[in-house]
Write a protein that holds these residues in place. Structure first.
Motif, PDB file in Angstrom:
ATOM      1  N   GLN A 251      22.241 -34.751   4.685  1.00 48.74           N
ATOM      2  CA  GLN A 251      23.077 -35.217   5.792  1.00 48.74           C
ATOM      3  C   GLN A 251      23.219 -34.146   6.867  1.00 48.74           C
ATOM      4  OE1 GLN A 251      24.491 -38.250   6.509  1.00 48.74           O
ATOM      5  NE2 GLN A 251      23.116 -38.909   4.856  1.00 48.74           N
ATOM      6  N   LEU A 252      23.370 -32.903   6.435  1.00 47.72           N
ATOM      7  CA  LEU A 252      23.517 -31.794   7.380  1.00 47.72           C
ATOM      8  C   LEU A 252      22.254 -31.631   8.225  1.00 47.72           C
ATOM      9  CD1 LEU A 252      25.380 -29.394   8.216  1.00 47.72           C
ATOM     10  CD2 LEU A 252      24.150 -28.023   6.522  1.00 47.72           C
ATOM     11  N   ILE A 253      21.094 -31.680   7.583  1.00 52.07           N
ATOM     12  CA  ILE A 253      19.827 -31.504   8.301  1.00 52.07           C
ATOM     13  C   ILE A 253      19.551 -32.688   9.216  1.00 52.07           C
ATOM     14  CG2 ILE A 253      17.334 -31.195   8.046  1.00 52.07           C
ATOM     15  CD1 ILE A 253      19.136 -28.767   7.310  1.00 52.07           C
ATOM     16  N   LEU A 254      19.955 -33.886   8.802  1.00 56.19           N
ATOM     17  CA  LEU A 254      19.799 -35.065   9.658  1.00 56.19           C
ATOM     18  C   LEU A 254      20.567 -34.880  10.964  1.00 56.19           C
ATOM     19  CD1 LEU A 254      18.877 -37.990  10.159  1.00 56.19           C
ATOM     20  CD2 LEU A 254      20.917 -38.745   8.926  1.00 56.19           C
ATOM     21  N   LYS A 255      21.803 -34.403  10.877  1.00 57.78           N
ATOM     22  CA  LYS A 255      22.610 -34.167  12.076  1.00 57.78           C
ATOM     23  C   LYS A 255      22.023 -33.029  12.910  1.00 57.78           C
ATOM     24  CE  LYS A 255      26.914 -35.785   9.963  1.00 57.78           C
ATOM     25  NZ  LYS A 255      28.268 -35.391   9.482  1.00 57.78           N
ATOM     26  N   ASP A 256      21.527 -31.987  12.232  1.00 57.00           N
ATOM     27  CA  ASP A 256      20.902 -30.864  12.949  1.00 57.00           C
ATOM     28  C   ASP A 256      19.682 -31.343  13.729  1.00 57.00           C
ATOM     29  OD1 ASP A 256      22.755 -29.118  11.852  1.00 57.00           O
ATOM     30  OD2 ASP A 256      21.434 -28.446  10.243  1.00 57.00           O
ATOM     31  N   ARG A 257      18.885 -32.206  13.098  1.00 54.77           N
ATOM     32  CA  ARG A 257      17.669 -32.718  13.737  1.00 54.77           C
ATOM     33  C   ARG A 257      18.021 -33.537  14.969  1.00 54.77           C
ATOM     34  NH1 ARG A 257      15.954 -35.395   9.731  1.00 54.77           N
ATOM     35  NH2 ARG A 257      14.751 -33.719   8.748  1.00 54.77           N
ATOM     36  N   GLU A 258      19.049 -34.355  14.874  1.00 57.74           N
ATOM     37  CA  GLU A 258      19.460 -35.180  16.006  1.00 57.74           C
ATOM     38  C   GLU A 258      20.013 -34.329  17.148  1.00 57.74           C
ATOM     39  OE1 GLU A 258      22.267 -37.766  14.182  1.00 57.74           O
ATOM     40  OE2 GLU A 258      20.748 -39.173  13.417  1.00 57.74           O
ATOM     41  N   ARG A 259      20.710 -33.264  16.797  1.00 56.18           N
ATOM     42  CA  ARG A 259      21.324 -32.397  17.810  1.00 56.18           C
ATOM     43  C   ARG A 259      20.272 -31.525  18.497  1.00 56.18           C
ATOM     44  NH1 ARG A 259      23.622 -29.244  14.675  1.00 56.18           N
ATOM     45  NH2 ARG A 259      25.293 -30.626  14.064  1.00 56.18           N
TER      46      ARG A 259
ATOM     47  N   GLY B  38      12.247 -29.550  10.400  1.00 53.10           N
ATOM     48  CA  GLY B  38      10.836 -29.902  10.535  1.00 53.10           C
ATOM     49  C   GLY B  38      10.292 -30.671   9.351  1.00 53.10           C
ATOM     50  N   LEU B  39      11.089 -30.823   8.294  1.00 51.34           N
ATOM     51  CA  LEU B  39      10.665 -31.548   7.102  1.00 51.34           C
ATOM     52  C   LEU B  39      11.170 -32.981   7.139  1.00 51.34           C
ATOM     53  CD1 LEU B  39      11.449 -28.858   4.374  1.00 51.34           C
ATOM     54  CD2 LEU B  39       9.229 -29.374   5.389  1.00 51.34           C
ATOM     55  N   SER B  40      10.384 -33.896   6.617  1.00 51.24           N
ATOM     56  CA  SER B  40      10.848 -35.274   6.462  1.00 51.24           C
ATOM     57  C   SER B  40      11.884 -35.312   5.341  1.00 51.24           C
ATOM     58  CB  SER B  40       9.675 -36.185   6.100  1.00 51.24           C
ATOM     59  OG  SER B  40       9.191 -35.867   4.801  1.00 51.24           O
ATOM     60  N   PRO B  41      12.725 -36.354   5.279  1.00 48.11           N
ATOM     61  CA  PRO B  41      13.693 -36.451   4.178  1.00 48.11           C
ATOM     62  C   PRO B  41      13.028 -36.361   2.809  1.00 48.11           C
ATOM     63  CG  PRO B  41      14.242 -38.020   5.894  1.00 48.11           C
ATOM     64  CD  PRO B  41      12.929 -37.415   6.281  1.00 48.11           C
TER      65      PRO B  41
ATOM     66  N   HIS C 104       8.290 -25.593  18.685  1.00 51.72           N
ATOM     67  CA  HIS C 104       7.439 -26.700  18.257  1.00 51.72           C
ATOM     68  C   HIS C 104       5.995 -26.510  18.719  1.00 51.72           C
ATOM     69  CE1 HIS C 104      11.543 -28.292  18.227  1.00 51.72           C
ATOM     70  NE2 HIS C 104      11.127 -29.148  17.309  1.00 51.72           N
ATOM     71  N   ASN C 105       5.060 -26.911  17.864  1.00 52.64           N
ATOM     72  CA  ASN C 105       3.651 -26.827  18.240  1.00 52.64           C
ATOM     73  C   ASN C 105       3.199 -28.095  18.958  1.00 52.64           C
ATOM     74  OD1 ASN C 105       3.265 -28.799  16.275  1.00 52.64           O
ATOM     75  ND2 ASN C 105       2.280 -27.433  14.813  1.00 52.64           N
ATOM     76  N   HIS C 106       1.901 -28.228  19.172  1.00 56.76           N
ATOM     77  CA  HIS C 106       1.368 -29.364  19.941  1.00 56.76           C
ATOM     78  C   HIS C 106       1.540 -30.696  19.212  1.00 56.76           C
ATOM     79  CE1 HIS C 106      -1.881 -28.351  17.200  1.00 56.76           C
ATOM     80  NE2 HIS C 106      -2.423 -29.529  17.451  1.00 56.76           N
ATOM     81  N   LEU C 107       1.831 -30.642  17.908  1.00 55.70           N
ATOM     82  CA  LEU C 107       2.074 -31.870  17.143  1.00 55.70           C
ATOM     83  C   LEU C 107       3.560 -32.200  17.054  1.00 55.70           C
ATOM     84  CD1 LEU C 107      -0.437 -31.256  14.196  1.00 55.70           C
ATOM     85  CD2 LEU C 107      -0.765 -32.708  16.216  1.00 55.70           C
ATOM     86  N   GLY C 108       4.390 -31.365  17.672  1.00 55.83           N
ATOM     87  CA  GLY C 108       5.828 -31.571  17.595  1.00 55.83           C
ATOM     88  C   GLY C 108       6.445 -31.020  16.330  1.00 55.83           C
ATOM     89  N   GLU C 109       5.661 -30.250  15.562  1.00 61.31           N
ATOM     90  CA  GLU C 109       6.160 -29.694  14.305  1.00 61.31           C
ATOM     91  C   GLU C 109       6.924 -28.399  14.565  1.00 61.31           C
ATOM     92  OE1 GLU C 109       2.366 -31.144  11.560  1.00 61.31           O
ATOM     93  OE2 GLU C 109       2.337 -29.189  12.564  1.00 61.31           O
ATOM     94  N   VAL C 110       7.974 -28.178  13.789  1.00 64.62           N
ATOM     95  CA  VAL C 110       8.736 -26.936  13.893  1.00 64.62           C
ATOM     96  C   VAL C 110       7.958 -25.836  13.183  1.00 64.62           C
ATOM     97  CG1 VAL C 110      10.888 -25.760  13.318  1.00 64.62           C
ATOM     98  CG2 VAL C 110      10.929 -28.177  13.946  1.00 64.62           C
TER      99      VAL C 110
END
Length: 262
Positions: free
Chosen positions: A187-195, A156-159, A213-219
């Protein structure tokens, strides 16, 4: 003693600085995430010099965090020592029947967690009463990068936010398969986010987790299914468990008024 005298006596017991400090913390909300020193002073009807020491003290104690010159957000202390757990009661109440039903369908333990800084805080469990069940007590904190639910929460966090969160955190003290460096974690979180989900193995057990996820798409939270490796080892079984887990996450998100992402 008349009412006026009683009111005067009650006012004598007040601590103005504490009262102002609490008022400052209460100014922040989901809609008002940051405030400048001048904004705070204006809302209190005071000068900047009159509140400077209060704001500085709140910052030192972790109740506020300085973002830039004279700009603040709520600090980590606000959501520690049980505050996050109390604030999360709504999601616990909504998730509880869904996780209990998921446990009954799969005969696996289910957990619900939220992120507190770099920790995954366990706020509910639906325990499967089997000999080899995974049972993590409510209130347990585990570093996010070491668990399936924790890694989901980090998606849920940006890079940039992830980099800022971990820039002063040592990662090389944790056993495999936890990442050892920040670039490896990114790199691990990037792949997790895509999956859209995470599978994690540890100590003869396997956990599969996905986000709420909430109404804003946030985790805003994560849920998992966890059980012994012998039960979770089959690819067919893992796929069935994952689908059931994601169906539950979708149902919880709908009740929260949120979205389903993957």
């Amino acid at each position: 003693m008349n009412n006026d005298e009683s009111l005067t006596q009650e006012n004598d017991y007040r601590v103005p600085a504490l009262q102002r400090g609490m008022a400052i913390v209460q100014m922040f909300s989901a809609q008002q995430r940051t405030l400048g020193m001048s904004d705070i002073a204006e809302r209190l009807g005071l000068s900047i010099s009159a509140i400077y020491r209060i704001v500085h003290t709140l910052n030192e104690m972790g109740y506020l965090r300085k973002l830039a010159k004279n700009t603040y957000e709520l600090g980590p202390q606000v959501v520690s020592d049980g505050f996050s757990y109390l604030a999360s009661r709504d999601i616990v109440d909504i998730a509880l029947p869904h996780l209990n039903a998921l446990r009954d369908r799969t005969s696996l333990s289910c957990h619900l967690s939220i992120r507190e800084q770099t920790d995954s805080l366990y706020i509910y469990r639906a325990f499967a009463a089997q000999r080899l069940s995974v049972n993590i007590p409510i209130g347990t904190r585990i570093p996010c990068h070491c668990t399936a639910m924790g890694r989901v929460l980090l998606t849920g966090l940006s890079p940039a936010a992830l980099d800022n969160l971990y820039q002063h955190v040592r990662l090389d003290d944790y056993p495999p398969p936890a990442p050892k460096t920040l670039p490896e974690l990114q790199q691990l979180i990037l792949k997790d986010r895509e999956r859209g989900w995470v599978l994690h193995r540890s100590d003869y057990s396997v956990a599969i987790a996905c986000g709420i996820h909430n109404h804003l798409g946030e985790v805003v939270a994560a849920i998992n299914l966890s059980g012994p490796e012998s039960v979770m080892d089959s690819p067919v079984a893992r796929e069935r468990f994952r689908e059931s887990l994601q169906e539950s996450a979708q149902a919880i998100a709908r009740e929260l008024g949120g979205n389903w992402i993957k």
